[in-house]
Design a protein around this motif. Sequence first.
Motif, short mmCIF file in Angstrom:
data_model
loop_
_atom_site.label_atom_id
_atom_site.label_comp_id
_atom_site.label_asym_id
_atom_site.label_seq_id
_atom_site.Cartn_x
_atom_site.Cartn_y
_atom_site.Cartn_z
N LYS A 183 -8.36 52.12 -17.28
CA LYS A 183 -7.14 52.13 -18.08
C LYS A 183 -6.93 50.82 -18.82
CE LYS A 183 -2.17 53.05 -17.74
NZ LYS A 183 -1.05 53.41 -16.81
N ASP A 184 -7.23 49.69 -18.16
CA ASP A 184 -7.04 48.39 -18.80
C ASP A 184 -7.99 48.20 -19.98
OD1 ASP A 184 -5.04 47.70 -17.03
OD2 ASP A 184 -6.40 46.71 -15.63
N SER A 188 -6.87 49.76 -23.58
CA SER A 188 -5.58 49.36 -24.15
C SER A 188 -5.71 48.02 -24.86
CB SER A 188 -4.52 49.26 -23.04
OG SER A 188 -4.89 48.27 -22.09
N GLY A 189 -5.11 47.91 -26.01
CA GLY A 189 -5.13 46.64 -26.73
C GLY A 189 -6.33 46.49 -27.65
N ASN A 219 -9.30 44.40 -26.15
CA ASN A 219 -10.07 45.14 -25.15
C ASN A 219 -10.99 46.17 -25.81
OD1 ASN A 219 -9.12 43.85 -22.85
ND2 ASN A 219 -7.35 45.21 -22.66
N TRP A 220 -10.44 46.90 -26.78
CA TRP A 220 -11.23 47.92 -27.45
C TRP A 220 -12.38 47.33 -28.27
CZ3 TRP A 220 -11.98 52.86 -26.90
CH2 TRP A 220 -11.00 53.66 -26.31
#
Length: 419
Positions: free
Chosen positions: A256-257, A260-261, A264-265
């Motif tokens: 999940k972390d 997101s953002g 991160n991607w």
Amino acid sequence: MRGIIPVIILQHLETYLRQFGATDDIATYFDLIAGTSTGGIIALALTQNSSIRHIPKGDSDQVDLQDLLNNYLTMGDQIFQDTTLGSLRKLFDSKYKATGIQIQCQKWFGTTPMDRAKVPTLILAYNLSTGQPELIRSYTLTNATNPSALDTSTTLPNDITYSNETPADLPTSTLLHETTTSDTLYPVWVAARATSAAPTYFPPIQYAGSLLVDGGVIANNPSIFAYLEAKRLYPNCQKFHILSISTGGSYHTMDKDDASGILNWAGQMTPMFSTAQKRTTDCVMQNMDNVQYVRIDHPLTHEVKMDETSPDALSYLQCQAEIIAQTYSIQLQSFAQELTSTKPDRTAFTPSFDSTKTNSSTKPLDPTETNSPTKPFTPTKTHSPTNPLDTTKTNSPTNQTLDITNKQNQNLKGPTYAP
């Protein structure tokens, strides 16, 4: 240097072939050999004359797989050099200059044109100028419904000159479903350079007015393209047997972390798309009724980047290759037995090679996903062991492809290489 793995697996396949009485060049047991990136380079080494040592095998000389392996073990420092990284340049340039990989391709293949292949060969690249797959063939499909109409009589124009600069006066190769003669005029070294031009690692190659990059952009595993091409070459074939050989690796997953953002991607996009591409290929090939799809792949215990050339990394890759070959020994033996059950008769489309077969069956070899020294393993072959191999046999004649395709008694077989 991930191509080390498929080369060693090919050595094991050859050992099994000899145990079943095969005496000819390993490539001549296939109807079609296709490859992407390192797999593309290996495919060309199998089917074309080169400076790599060759040994007499039956009607033709076979590339010495041990010498091919030795080349992979020693050429890394020549290819991955002349880094352009420095200060902010790394943001605007490729990690390595094209000099090393281009000289290596020219050293191996000289000015030989694609139509000199002893076995129908398909090399994948991606055309940035047209936004289309670039299918570089060793043959010309003059009649897509008649395999006997394959035209291999094209010759390289006398006015073409070769140097360290890329020739720019030949037409681009055909796209899927087009039928021109330009593919066969490609110099083999250009095909090798194009299929291994991994984005960020090497600059694209400009040829005949087009910018070409690594075929892994569209097909780390070229099995689907090999299958489509085999259907055009052998329209009466009832069963296609594909052996797909990976360069090792794993599937990219996220939590999940990770999802997101923007930051991160940013680091997840490339491996995510690569995994999705490979999963899709496996899913499609494993669910085709007229395809026997055998995938040789296993996760590596440690990540090895495409440009790692340290003695420890090379030794590790060799050890992992032996483990993979042993893990899939039953599948490799079974495929070798199928290959020796009949042999393709390629007299009709082998104008300049003495590789006549005794049987009418043909098989494709698709070194599809084999990462080239210029390409990271992820794009080349990365099927994880989570995808079971389909070794189901059929009562129709078997044909094998190595991201290579063969046809026997209306059945095709072939291996594929993919990083």
